[in-house]
Design an enzyme around this catalytic site. Sequence first.
Site, PDB file in Angstrom:
ATOM      1  CG  HIS A 334      -1.960  -1.037   1.258  1.00  0.00           C
ATOM      2  ND1 HIS A 334      -1.709  -2.309   1.701  1.00  0.00           N
ATOM      3  CD2 HIS A 334      -3.260  -1.008   0.878  1.00  0.00           C
ATOM      4  CE1 HIS A 334      -2.821  -3.025   1.605  1.00  0.00           C
ATOM      5  NE2 HIS A 334      -3.768  -2.267   1.109  1.00  0.00           N
ATOM      6  CG  ASP A 418      -4.195  -5.792  -3.799  1.00  0.00           C
ATOM      7  OD1 ASP A 418      -5.294  -5.306  -3.489  1.00  0.00           O
ATOM      8  OD2 ASP A 418      -3.357  -6.175  -2.968  1.00  0.00           O
TER       9      ASP A 418
END
Length: 695
Positions: A334, A418
Amino acid sequence: MKNFLKNGLVGILTILLLASMALPSGVQAAKSKTKDLILLENVPDLDRQPAEGYKLTVLNVYNDGQFKTVNNETLKWKSSNKNVATVSSNGEITLTGKKGNTFITVSAGKDRDRIAIQFKGNHKSKEPFFKKEKGKQYDLIAKSISSMTIEEKVGQMLMPDFRTWDGKNVTEMLPEIEQLVKDYHLGGVILFRENVVTTEQTARLVSAYEEASEKYGLLMTIDQEGGIVTRLQSGTDMPGNMALGATRSAEVAEKVGHAIGEELNALGFNMNFAPVLDVNNNPDNPVIGVRSFGEDPELVAEMGVAYTKGMQASGVAATAKHFPGHGDTAVDSHLGLPEVPHDLERLKEVELYPFQKAMEAEIDAIMTAHVTFPNIDDTKVISQKTGEEISLPATLSHKVLTELMRDEMGYEGVITTDAMNMKAIADHFGPVDAAIRAVKAGTDIVLMPVGLQEVAEGLVEAVKTGDISENRIEASVQRILKLKLDRGGIKQEKPQSIEDKIANAVQVVGSEEHKQIEKEAAQQSITLVKNDNGALPLHANENKKIAVVGSSYIGELGDAIKKYHQNAEVITVASNFVLTDEQKETIANADAVIVGSHTSNVAGRAYDHPQMKMIRDISAQTEAPVIAIGIRNPYDIMSFNEVDAYIAQYGFRTASFQASAAAIFGEINPSGQLPVTIPDLDGNTLYEFGHGLNY
């Protein structure tokens, strides 16, 4: 004469057009659009088999490629041989167990279809099976694809999120979002915790998305892993994967997967981004950790396959993540771009092993990792952020997604990226460039594209210019439509009323049956790592004083302890973990001290972190037994092994606190086994994989 004929013909066509416009819309559809009535089980792309209570699905197929499920109230059913199987008025099969053959026929007026159930009982077919009818009318997916525009095909591959709109959480359908669903022919949407507050509200929102979708319904998905990644704000908070790994029970994992699936299904979801199949063999991993079943590939595979089996049996697609493996990283994708340096031989033994087993168990979908694997793909690209050469992340790698996953490992299901807004991708690649690279690499779903319009238009342009072949797009659409047919992501001729959906969801979500599974999983997960001098179990003597000390989630721990011992005082420590003189005195006067540690990263459990130092000081300065509970990470004891007893509970949901309290006071005998090795500060083994004490 010619003018007369011409004018007369125009007049006749005008009359016919006006007449058709005067017909009710349903009559128009019936005359011009309905093509075939078919049984879903006859579609060659699907592999369905009869079982007790199996309910057949009937579809109307239209000339424009659209298909919808038909309301059973309008259908008539018949079995040609009731000695083999009977069929109810709603299409539910009852098998007699006798050998033979029967045709199950469904009809609506003059339209009809049938499918055979055969039960030979020989060595080749020990179970009953469907014998499909053959014909072009059953090539549903190919027919749909051939009728789509390029824009519609690309739209099927896009799955954005709408967490917020104008700074407010989206908890109900907005006209602007409804229009985006239609304008971009979206194939799916992912919801987050901001979107799903109550059972009724969630059911309404999911239903509104279904209504907004165009011809082919939506893949409605969410990250409902259990444990620390639990999106639903109502329902059952199942223990997470590492807790399930600690139970060593595939049966429990399957029950948990099925319960989560049942709750999602009742709310209208048909896909879940779970389970995590990363092998957490790096204690410093900042993003996987307790989301993994453990450090052993075989344990991860066994638990993951069981969880998947339970979930998909509920009618909800499971998704293995994050391929080829995010477990052995020390960077959160992230926030940055992690690297896994191992060669393919090692990856096959460890990281890839659970994914291979999930593929063999026919998992519906696999999510890719924004992680570089230079020994699989050494391609270098220029970072948009730094201008430097970087390795290509797996999400954008043809060698990883197509050559490894598809060709070598034989996976035929849906591949999804993702989230494309994560910094591992967004920092280094432009939004459109990243999406094009992902599709060319082999992904089917572009999850959470950065800039829906730009990405949609960019992918369409890439097809028109030949940068991406239309065959490549159609291969993805074929897999996506198959998944929708498999998991009920289909538009309905007569949708169930929202009131009935809500009534059913209220019965299922958070049911007593699911709460019992939650309790069972939590109790079997509790791992007694250390218990010097018989510090545990404690005896609930009213005259004894117990101090419950900590910062994060200490109220929840205190509430659980008070159910067994009312004379417990909860001491909430400041964020700097410095105890006041009054707090120190309370601890000194206690007959037992229970301290909760909570860490979410390596820095938090470092030896010199104030929380770790506080626990060591309490242990050194207190004559009474000190019992520590690793609320989230079992690794916490690395920095305070001086305590008298230590329990790992793997998560901060209510059921886990209650299970720890039950173990502390001897109501249950802890039976969990460590699913990871706990090292000491020098990297040596402190507690082995599989370690676990009991009373």
